[in-house]
Scaffold this motif. Sequence first.
Motif, PDB file in Angstrom:
ATOM      1  N   ALA A  15       0.832  -1.202   0.000  1.00  9.27           N
ATOM      2  CA  ALA A  15       0.000   0.000   0.000  1.00  9.27           C
ATOM      3  C   ALA A  15       0.868   1.254   0.000  1.00  9.27           C
ATOM      4  O   ALA A  15       0.595   2.212  -0.733  1.00  9.27           O
ATOM      5  CB  ALA A  15      -0.940  -0.002   1.208  1.00  9.27           C
ATOM      6  N   ARG A  16       1.923   1.251   0.813  1.00 14.80           N
ATOM      7  CA  ARG A  16       2.815   2.414   0.876  1.00 14.80           C
ATOM      8  C   ARG A  16       3.506   2.647  -0.458  1.00 14.80           C
ATOM      9  O   ARG A  16       3.609   3.778  -0.925  1.00 14.80           O
ATOM     10  CB  ARG A  16       3.846   2.213   1.991  1.00 14.80           C
ATOM     11  CG  ARG A  16       4.724   3.450   2.221  1.00 14.80           C
ATOM     12  CD  ARG A  16       5.864   3.151   3.155  1.00 14.80           C
ATOM     13  NE  ARG A  16       6.739   2.190   2.496  1.00 14.80           N
ATOM     14  CZ  ARG A  16       7.414   1.236   3.110  1.00 14.80           C
ATOM     15  NH1 ARG A  16       7.339   1.096   4.403  1.00 14.80           N
ATOM     16  NH2 ARG A  16       8.181   0.415   2.431  1.00 14.80           N
ATOM     17  N   GLU A  17       3.965   1.564  -1.089  1.00 12.57           N
ATOM     18  CA  GLU A  17       4.641   1.687  -2.376  1.00 12.57           C
ATOM     19  C   GLU A  17       3.697   2.226  -3.453  1.00 12.57           C
ATOM     20  O   GLU A  17       4.059   3.117  -4.222  1.00 12.57           O
ATOM     21  CB  GLU A  17       5.184   0.313  -2.799  1.00 12.57           C
ATOM     22  CG  GLU A  17       6.055   0.358  -4.028  1.00 12.57           C
ATOM     23  CD  GLU A  17       6.671  -1.004  -4.321  1.00 12.57           C
ATOM     24  OE1 GLU A  17       6.628  -1.405  -5.497  1.00 12.57           O
ATOM     25  OE2 GLU A  17       7.177  -1.655  -3.389  1.00 12.57           O
ATOM     26  N   GLU A  18       2.488   1.692  -3.495  1.00  8.96           N
ATOM     27  CA  GLU A  18       1.519   2.174  -4.485  1.00  8.96           C
ATOM     28  C   GLU A  18       1.128   3.624  -4.199  1.00  8.96           C
ATOM     29  O   GLU A  18       0.972   4.429  -5.117  1.00  8.96           O
ATOM     30  CB  GLU A  18       0.277   1.288  -4.521  1.00  8.96           C
ATOM     31  CG  GLU A  18      -0.666   1.674  -5.649  1.00  8.96           C
ATOM     32  CD  GLU A  18      -1.905   0.804  -5.757  1.00  8.96           C
ATOM     33  OE1 GLU A  18      -2.841   1.242  -6.457  1.00  8.96           O
ATOM     34  OE2 GLU A  18      -1.959  -0.283  -5.152  1.00  8.96           O
ATOM     35  N   LEU A  19       0.985   3.968  -2.918  1.00  4.73           N
ATOM     36  CA  LEU A  19       0.655   5.340  -2.547  1.00  4.73           C
ATOM     37  C   LEU A  19       1.754   6.303  -2.997  1.00  4.73           C
ATOM     38  O   LEU A  19       1.471   7.388  -3.521  1.00  4.73           O
ATOM     39  CB  LEU A  19       0.430   5.453  -1.039  1.00  4.73           C
ATOM     40  CG  LEU A  19       0.073   6.830  -0.494  1.00  4.73           C
ATOM     41  CD1 LEU A  19      -1.160   7.409  -1.182  1.00  4.73           C
ATOM     42  CD2 LEU A  19      -0.129   6.757   1.007  1.00  4.73           C
ATOM     43  N   GLU A  38      -9.531  10.155  -9.867  1.00  3.27           N
ATOM     44  CA  GLU A  38      -9.425   8.714  -9.634  1.00  3.27           C
ATOM     45  C   GLU A  38      -8.161   8.375  -8.845  1.00  3.27           C
ATOM     46  O   GLU A  38      -8.191   7.557  -7.928  1.00  3.27           O
ATOM     47  CB  GLU A  38      -9.432   7.955 -10.963  1.00  3.27           C
ATOM     48  CG  GLU A  38     -10.790   7.907 -11.618  1.00  3.27           C
ATOM     49  CD  GLU A  38     -10.766   7.239 -12.993  1.00  3.27           C
ATOM     50  OE1 GLU A  38      -9.747   6.609 -13.349  1.00  3.27           O
ATOM     51  OE2 GLU A  38     -11.781   7.351 -13.698  1.00  3.27           O
ATOM     52  N   LEU A  39      -7.044   9.001  -9.217  1.00  3.15           N
ATOM     53  CA  LEU A  39      -5.800   8.762  -8.479  1.00  3.15           C
ATOM     54  C   LEU A  39      -5.911   9.251  -7.042  1.00  3.15           C
ATOM     55  O   LEU A  39      -5.438   8.596  -6.110  1.00  3.15           O
ATOM     56  CB  LEU A  39      -4.623   9.448  -9.177  1.00  3.15           C
ATOM     57  CG  LEU A  39      -3.973   8.668 -10.310  1.00  3.15           C
ATOM     58  CD1 LEU A  39      -2.905   9.512 -10.992  1.00  3.15           C
ATOM     59  CD2 LEU A  39      -3.363   7.379  -9.806  1.00  3.15           C
ATOM     60  N   TRP A  40      -6.502  10.421  -6.859  1.00  7.95           N
ATOM     61  CA  TRP A  40      -6.678  10.968  -5.516  1.00  7.95           C
ATOM     62  C   TRP A  40      -7.497  10.003  -4.656  1.00  7.95           C
ATOM     63  O   TRP A  40      -7.127   9.710  -3.509  1.00  7.95           O
ATOM     64  CB  TRP A  40      -7.366  12.328  -5.581  1.00  7.95           C
ATOM     65  CG  TRP A  40      -7.573  12.923  -4.222  1.00  7.95           C
ATOM     66  CD1 TRP A  40      -8.662  12.792  -3.424  1.00  7.95           C
ATOM     67  CD2 TRP A  40      -6.633  13.709  -3.479  1.00  7.95           C
ATOM     68  NE1 TRP A  40      -8.470  13.462  -2.240  1.00  7.95           N
ATOM     69  CE2 TRP A  40      -7.230  14.032  -2.254  1.00  7.95           C
ATOM     70  CE3 TRP A  40      -5.355  14.167  -3.757  1.00  7.95           C
ATOM     71  CZ2 TRP A  40      -6.591  14.793  -1.290  1.00  7.95           C
ATOM     72  CZ3 TRP A  40      -4.735  14.936  -2.787  1.00  7.95           C
ATOM     73  CH2 TRP A  40      -5.340  15.248  -1.583  1.00  7.95           C
ATOM     74  N   GLU A  41      -8.598   9.490  -5.210  1.00  5.45           N
ATOM     75  CA  GLU A  41      -9.448   8.560  -4.470  1.00  5.45           C
ATOM     76  C   GLU A  41      -8.683   7.282  -4.129  1.00  5.45           C
ATOM     77  O   GLU A  41      -8.808   6.754  -3.020  1.00  5.45           O
ATOM     78  CB  GLU A  41     -10.714   8.240  -5.267  1.00  5.45           C
ATOM     79  CG  GLU A  41     -11.666   9.417  -5.338  1.00  5.45           C
ATOM     80  CD  GLU A  41     -12.834   9.202  -6.280  1.00  5.45           C
ATOM     81  OE1 GLU A  41     -12.786   8.275  -7.137  1.00  5.45           O
ATOM     82  OE2 GLU A  41     -13.809   9.963  -6.176  1.00  5.45           O
TER      83      GLU A  41
END
Length: 81
Positions: A15-19, A38-41
Amino acid sequence: MAEESGEKTPSYEQAREELTEVVRRLETGGLTLEQSIELWERGEKLAAVCEEWLQGARVKLAAAMARRSDPASGHSADAPF
């Protein structure tokens, strides 16, 4: 970790890496408004996953520290384990 809409909850590291990637893409710009939203969400969901993992870690750490300092447990507060 709860699963949302059949989607497997990523590990904290995933999750951290994708964030991090989401933030990088948003900062780079060049996206349409819809893509940015979409990216923000997605980033908000990933941040919530990270927070949930961290909260779980805090609870586990607090429980371990409480056991360490509990004289009835047979461990001294000064003992490393």
